[in-house]
Design a protein around this motif. Sequence first.
Motif, PDB file in Angstrom:
ATOM      1  N   VAL A 156     -15.966   5.048   6.485  1.00 17.60           N
ATOM      2  CA  VAL A 156     -14.576   5.418   6.216  1.00 17.60           C
ATOM      3  C   VAL A 156     -14.238   6.614   7.090  1.00 17.60           C
ATOM      4  O   VAL A 156     -14.880   7.666   7.004  1.00 17.60           O
ATOM      5  CB  VAL A 156     -14.358   5.780   4.730  1.00 17.60           C
ATOM      6  N   LEU A 157     -13.236   6.449   7.958  1.00 16.81           N
ATOM      7  CA  LEU A 157     -12.808   7.520   8.857  1.00 16.81           C
ATOM      8  C   LEU A 157     -11.491   8.097   8.369  1.00 16.81           C
ATOM      9  O   LEU A 157     -10.518   7.364   8.175  1.00 16.81           O
ATOM     10  CB  LEU A 157     -12.644   6.985  10.281  1.00 16.81           C
ATOM     11  N   THR A 158     -11.452   9.409   8.154  1.00 16.33           N
ATOM     12  CA  THR A 158     -10.247  10.054   7.653  1.00 16.33           C
ATOM     13  C   THR A 158      -9.641  10.961   8.723  1.00 16.33           C
ATOM     14  O   THR A 158     -10.326  11.402   9.642  1.00 16.33           O
ATOM     15  CB  THR A 158     -10.545  10.893   6.391  1.00 16.33           C
ATOM     16  N   THR A 159      -8.356  11.232   8.566  1.00 15.32           N
ATOM     17  CA  THR A 159      -7.658  12.089   9.532  1.00 15.32           C
ATOM     18  C   THR A 159      -7.615  13.547   9.089  1.00 15.32           C
ATOM     19  O   THR A 159      -7.252  14.413   9.875  1.00 15.32           O
ATOM     20  CB  THR A 159      -6.212  11.586   9.741  1.00 15.32           C
ATOM     21  N   THR A 160      -7.965  13.822   7.819  1.00 12.55           N
ATOM     22  CA  THR A 160      -7.968  15.198   7.316  1.00 12.55           C
ATOM     23  C   THR A 160      -9.203  15.448   6.460  1.00 12.55           C
ATOM     24  O   THR A 160      -9.782  14.507   5.883  1.00 12.55           O
ATOM     25  CB  THR A 160      -6.722  15.490   6.437  1.00 12.55           C
ATOM     26  N   LYS A 189      -5.456   6.666   7.960  1.00 15.64           N
ATOM     27  CA  LYS A 189      -4.095   6.806   8.497  1.00 15.64           C
ATOM     28  C   LYS A 189      -4.119   6.744  10.015  1.00 15.64           C
ATOM     29  O   LYS A 189      -5.156   6.971  10.643  1.00 15.64           O
ATOM     30  CB  LYS A 189      -3.487   8.157   8.083  1.00 15.64           C
ATOM     31  N   LEU A 190      -2.961   6.483  10.605  1.00 16.74           N
ATOM     32  CA  LEU A 190      -2.850   6.540  12.056  1.00 16.74           C
ATOM     33  C   LEU A 190      -3.101   7.975  12.509  1.00 16.74           C
ATOM     34  O   LEU A 190      -2.497   8.907  11.977  1.00 16.74           O
ATOM     35  CB  LEU A 190      -1.465   6.081  12.507  1.00 16.74           C
ATOM     36  N   PRO A 191      -3.963   8.169  13.505  1.00 11.21           N
ATOM     37  CA  PRO A 191      -4.383   9.530  13.882  1.00 11.21           C
ATOM     38  C   PRO A 191      -3.424  10.219  14.861  1.00 11.21           C
ATOM     39  O   PRO A 191      -3.799  10.562  15.986  1.00 11.21           O
ATOM     40  CB  PRO A 191      -5.755   9.291  14.516  1.00 11.21           C
ATOM     41  N   PHE A 192      -2.189  10.435  14.409  1.00 11.48           N
ATOM     42  CA  PHE A 192      -1.243  11.180  15.244  1.00 11.48           C
ATOM     43  C   PHE A 192      -1.684  12.642  15.325  1.00 11.48           C
ATOM     44  O   PHE A 192      -2.235  13.186  14.359  1.00 11.48           O
ATOM     45  CB  PHE A 192       0.164  11.120  14.652  1.00 11.48           C
ATOM     46  N   PRO A 193      -1.446  13.300  16.461  1.00  9.41           N
ATOM     47  CA  PRO A 193      -1.775  14.733  16.535  1.00  9.41           C
ATOM     48  C   PRO A 193      -0.909  15.521  15.554  1.00  9.41           C
ATOM     49  O   PRO A 193       0.266  15.187  15.364  1.00  9.41           O
ATOM     50  CB  PRO A 193      -1.455  15.107  17.991  1.00  9.41           C
ATOM     51  N   PRO A 194      -1.455  16.556  14.901  1.00 12.80           N
ATOM     52  CA  PRO A 194      -0.682  17.326  13.908  1.00 12.80           C
ATOM     53  C   PRO A 194       0.495  18.041  14.563  1.00 12.80           C
ATOM     54  O   PRO A 194       0.282  18.877  15.455  1.00 12.80           O
ATOM     55  CB  PRO A 194      -1.703  18.323  13.343  1.00 12.80           C
ATOM     56  N   CYS A 207      -5.436   1.497   6.795  1.00 15.00           N
ATOM     57  CA  CYS A 207      -4.627   1.600   5.573  1.00 15.00           C
ATOM     58  C   CYS A 207      -3.331   2.375   5.818  1.00 15.00           C
ATOM     59  O   CYS A 207      -3.024   3.345   5.109  1.00 15.00           O
ATOM     60  CB  CYS A 207      -5.444   2.259   4.475  1.00 15.00           C
ATOM     61  N   ASP A 208      -2.574   1.942   6.812  1.00 20.73           N
ATOM     62  CA  ASP A 208      -1.328   2.623   7.168  1.00 20.73           C
ATOM     63  C   ASP A 208      -0.279   1.567   7.472  1.00 20.73           C
ATOM     64  O   ASP A 208      -0.335   0.898   8.514  1.00 20.73           O
ATOM     65  CB  ASP A 208      -1.556   3.524   8.379  1.00 20.73           C
ATOM     66  N   THR A 209       0.666   1.414   6.558  1.00 27.79           N
ATOM     67  CA  THR A 209       1.668   0.342   6.692  1.00 27.79           C
ATOM     68  C   THR A 209       2.574   0.528   7.901  1.00 27.79           C
ATOM     69  O   THR A 209       3.232  -0.424   8.334  1.00 27.79           O
ATOM     70  CB  THR A 209       2.536   0.266   5.415  1.00 27.79           C
ATOM     71  N   ARG A 210       2.621   1.734   8.476  1.00 28.97           N
ATOM     72  CA  ARG A 210       3.455   1.953   9.662  1.00 28.97           C
ATOM     73  C   ARG A 210       3.015   1.064  10.824  1.00 28.97           C
ATOM     74  O   ARG A 210       3.808   0.755  11.716  1.00 28.97           O
ATOM     75  CB  ARG A 210       3.397   3.427  10.089  1.00 28.97           C
ATOM     76  N   LEU A 211       1.770   0.632  10.796  1.00 30.19           N
ATOM     77  CA  LEU A 211       1.249  -0.197  11.877  1.00 30.19           C
ATOM     78  C   LEU A 211       1.961  -1.550  11.951  1.00 30.19           C
ATOM     79  O   LEU A 211       2.059  -2.153  13.020  1.00 30.19           O
ATOM     80  CB  LEU A 211      -0.262  -0.403  11.671  1.00 30.19           C
ATOM     81  N   VAL A 212       2.454  -2.028  10.803  1.00 27.18           N
ATOM     82  CA  VAL A 212       3.175  -3.312  10.801  1.00 27.18           C
ATOM     83  C   VAL A 212       4.661  -3.143  10.493  1.00 27.18           C
ATOM     84  O   VAL A 212       5.457  -4.043  10.758  1.00 27.18           O
ATOM     85  CB  VAL A 212       2.542  -4.292   9.782  1.00 27.18           C
ATOM     86  N   ALA A 213       5.053  -1.975   9.973  1.00 26.10           N
ATOM     87  CA  ALA A 213       6.450  -1.780   9.579  1.00 26.10           C
ATOM     88  C   ALA A 213       7.295  -1.123  10.669  1.00 26.10           C
ATOM     89  O   ALA A 213       8.511  -1.313  10.722  1.00 26.10           O
ATOM     90  CB  ALA A 213       6.516  -0.942   8.300  1.00 26.10           C
ATOM     91  N   MET A 214       6.674  -0.345  11.537  1.00 27.65           N
ATOM     92  CA  MET A 214       7.419   0.386  12.557  1.00 27.65           C
ATOM     93  C   MET A 214       7.296  -0.301  13.921  1.00 27.65           C
ATOM     94  O   MET A 214       6.275  -0.909  14.231  1.00 27.65           O
ATOM     95  CB  MET A 214       6.899   1.826  12.670  1.00 27.65           C
ATOM     96  N   GLY A 215       8.328  -0.143  14.738  1.00 32.37           N
ATOM     97  CA  GLY A 215       8.338  -0.772  16.059  1.00 32.37           C
ATOM     98  C   GLY A 215       7.176  -0.329  16.927  1.00 32.37           C
ATOM     99  O   GLY A 215       6.600  -1.125  17.680  1.00 32.37           O
ATOM    100  N   TYR A 216       6.810   0.963  16.836  1.00 34.42           N
ATOM    101  CA  TYR A 216       5.722   1.460  17.682  1.00 34.42           C
ATOM    102  C   TYR A 216       4.359   0.907  17.279  1.00 34.42           C
ATOM    103  O   TYR A 216       3.380   1.023  18.011  1.00 34.42           O
ATOM    104  CB  TYR A 216       5.684   2.985  17.699  1.00 34.42           C
ATOM    105  N   PHE A 250       0.852  -1.189   0.000  1.00 33.64           N
ATOM    106  CA  PHE A 250       0.000   0.000   0.000  1.00 33.64           C
ATOM    107  C   PHE A 250       0.888   1.240   0.000  1.00 33.64           C
ATOM    108  O   PHE A 250       1.984   1.225   0.578  1.00 33.64           O
ATOM    109  CB  PHE A 250      -0.881  -0.002   1.264  1.00 33.64           C
ATOM    110  N   PRO A 251       0.460   2.327  -0.655  1.00 30.41           N
ATOM    111  CA  PRO A 251       1.285   3.544  -0.646  1.00 30.41           C
ATOM    112  C   PRO A 251       1.506   4.048   0.783  1.00 30.41           C
ATOM    113  O   PRO A 251       0.668   3.844   1.657  1.00 30.41           O
ATOM    114  CB  PRO A 251       0.442   4.558  -1.437  1.00 30.41           C
ATOM    115  N   LYS A 252       2.636   4.719   0.986  1.00 27.69           N
ATOM    116  CA  LYS A 252       2.890   5.315   2.292  1.00 27.69           C
ATOM    117  C   LYS A 252       1.868   6.428   2.547  1.00 27.69           C
ATOM    118  O   LYS A 252       1.332   7.016   1.606  1.00 27.69           O
ATOM    119  CB  LYS A 252       4.311   5.865   2.354  1.00 27.69           C
TER     120      LYS A 252
END
Length: 698
Positions: free
Chosen positions: A520-524, A602-607, A660-669, A491-493
């Motif tokens: 569908v929930l979006t962050t922006t 996307k992961l809902p990090f604070p801006p 739909c955020d690959t960081r969930l499986v690619a990053m340690g956090y 999936f795209p970053k």
Amino acid sequence: MTGALEDKVRDAFAQDGGLSRAAEQFRERSGQTEMAMAVARTIDKGGVLVVEAGTGVGKTFSYLVPALLSGERVLLSTATKTLQDQLFGRDLPRLVEAFGLPVRTALLKGRASYLCLHRLDMARHDASLPERGSLRTLAKIEQWSKATRTGDLAELPGLDERSPLIPLITSTRENCLGAQCPQFKPCHVNLARREALAADIVVINHHLFFADLAVRETGMAELLPTVSVVVFDEAHQLNETGVQFLGAQLGTGQALDFAHDMLAAGLQHARGLVDWQQLVSTTERAARDLRLVVGKQWPGAKLRWLGPSPEGIDPAAWQGALDDLLDAFRAAAEGLDTVSEISPDFVRLHERARQLAKRTARFALPCELDSVRWVDVGTQLRLIESPLDIADAMRKRVLKIADEAGEADEAGIDGDEQEDGLDAYGEQPARSGAAHEEGGRAWVFTSATLGDEPTLRWFTEPCGLQDAEVLRVQSPFDYASQAAIYVPRAFPKPNDPSHSQRVAQLAARGAAELGGRTLVLTTTLRALRTIGDEMRQQFELLDTQVRPEVLVQGELPKRVLMDRFREGSSAGRAGCVLVASASFWEGFDAPGDVLQLVVIDKLPFPPPNDPLVEARSQRLEAQGRSSFADYSLPEAAVALKQGAGRLIRRETDSGVLAICDTRLVAMGYGRRLLAALPPMRRLENETDFDAALEALRN
């Protein structure tokens, strides 16, 4: 050894207890009883209890039953008016009837929720109504106003919460005439407040609570000292709600509204006695000049304000524009003072002018310690100064408020707000003694989501509740069999320009398979529009009989969107897809099979560029802590839990959550974020995802 209240509560939650008469298909749940017993103990001994109760625990009854059976006076606060109405209109009446209790309940909302009879009368004669349909809407409101007892606008069917008429028919603290109002006796706000003061159980909301903490204007200063039990439901919103009210705000829109009201009152009551056109044009020009100093910016931009002026703004030009606005407010105050005896409208306008001048002068001075300042840029400007959290206010002004009732000055209230010792209704505030001895009041804070670790530090630290008793009650749902989670690997970053398009394609595929039933929930907001448009294009290829309807937040009132989505495929129509952001991540309830797929873009990090987020992060770094691990990650975990919580609302629900955020499986956090989610089974690839959707459809 248990207390008498605990014994009553245990009996009530038994399989054949009193609660079985209030709740259909009631069955005993260990988590619900555990929470109720903890609330009962806190009521008995006093103190502070923080409870995270997972979805399905039944936390509402867990705090309502012991609160009602205690016989104490109770204040219930929620984050939303929707839950307020549900508590007051459904849950409380059922329990009161089931237990046969002789208690009086009352509902109290903020001013903007009630029809103002005086301003309705003024609106009838307003030649500048905002739009053509307003006259028809106004006629409906007038007809309803003759029949309503409460004046609560929520009773009025079909009134769009975005209607430009609402500010014209409701009052604000600034324009309310109080005891001088010609409609003071039948005033709906006044009636609601009086009923609250006489009730045993009062239902309010967090906005009202903190608005009163800031200016002591809504009657809470009289109500709270007489209450023995205070419950904050949806407590995860407390900090963000509180900081909105505990700082200071000044908007160019406020200045223009003030000028409009001053001109209307001047020409109606004192034409020719003051040069109203001059005062108004000076105020309007000063407000517009302040906006022009900022120039063109991205819509919704937040400008940091660390020095004498916001970033990128010439300090001399900014200060000059602020000085002109201050002079305009002072001149208006002088002019209004000369005619204040003619009409109560002028007395209130004079107070508004003084308050606006005072606020403008505050923004000409350096920012308060432990606060952050910025400017919100839109068609108008909003100047904002905010504390970083509510911890100090909670410790000094809330948890000890019973002991300090009557010591408003020490609590940090501006003397100018209530300089004559009268409340906003022209009455002498009651100064009742505390209902309990010192330390005896019970405080309960609860939500389905209060953090991602055992001590719930994400919630307790900014709210000043580190010494509270903490209880976590797990959801009774069998998530492993009811739900699955899918994180697409190829999936795209998240920052890739094609990301939103791919999210739309995945969601469209799922919705086509399920016949809608997709959120569908979006962050922006940008992603919201892109995904909504792309999904509509995807569905163009489908036959109209099976084409899901795409609902996009902002295109219709929120209530209409929710009702239409919950209708699903009834009335011979295809099901729905709802694309939403912000407020739909929580509080949106669509149980049953009308919702079976939740897609989070996307992961809902604070801006990170938000001034408040930035200041909080800097404070943590200055303390030697990690702003990412101690702030950004917990914030994302809580928001993600809230979004995921839309999927399974009952023990019979089933569905799929796609993130739909690959960081969930690619990053340690990612492991920490996954651990914060309900224990759903994992779908490893696209084949598993398709099979899960097919199983749901069948």
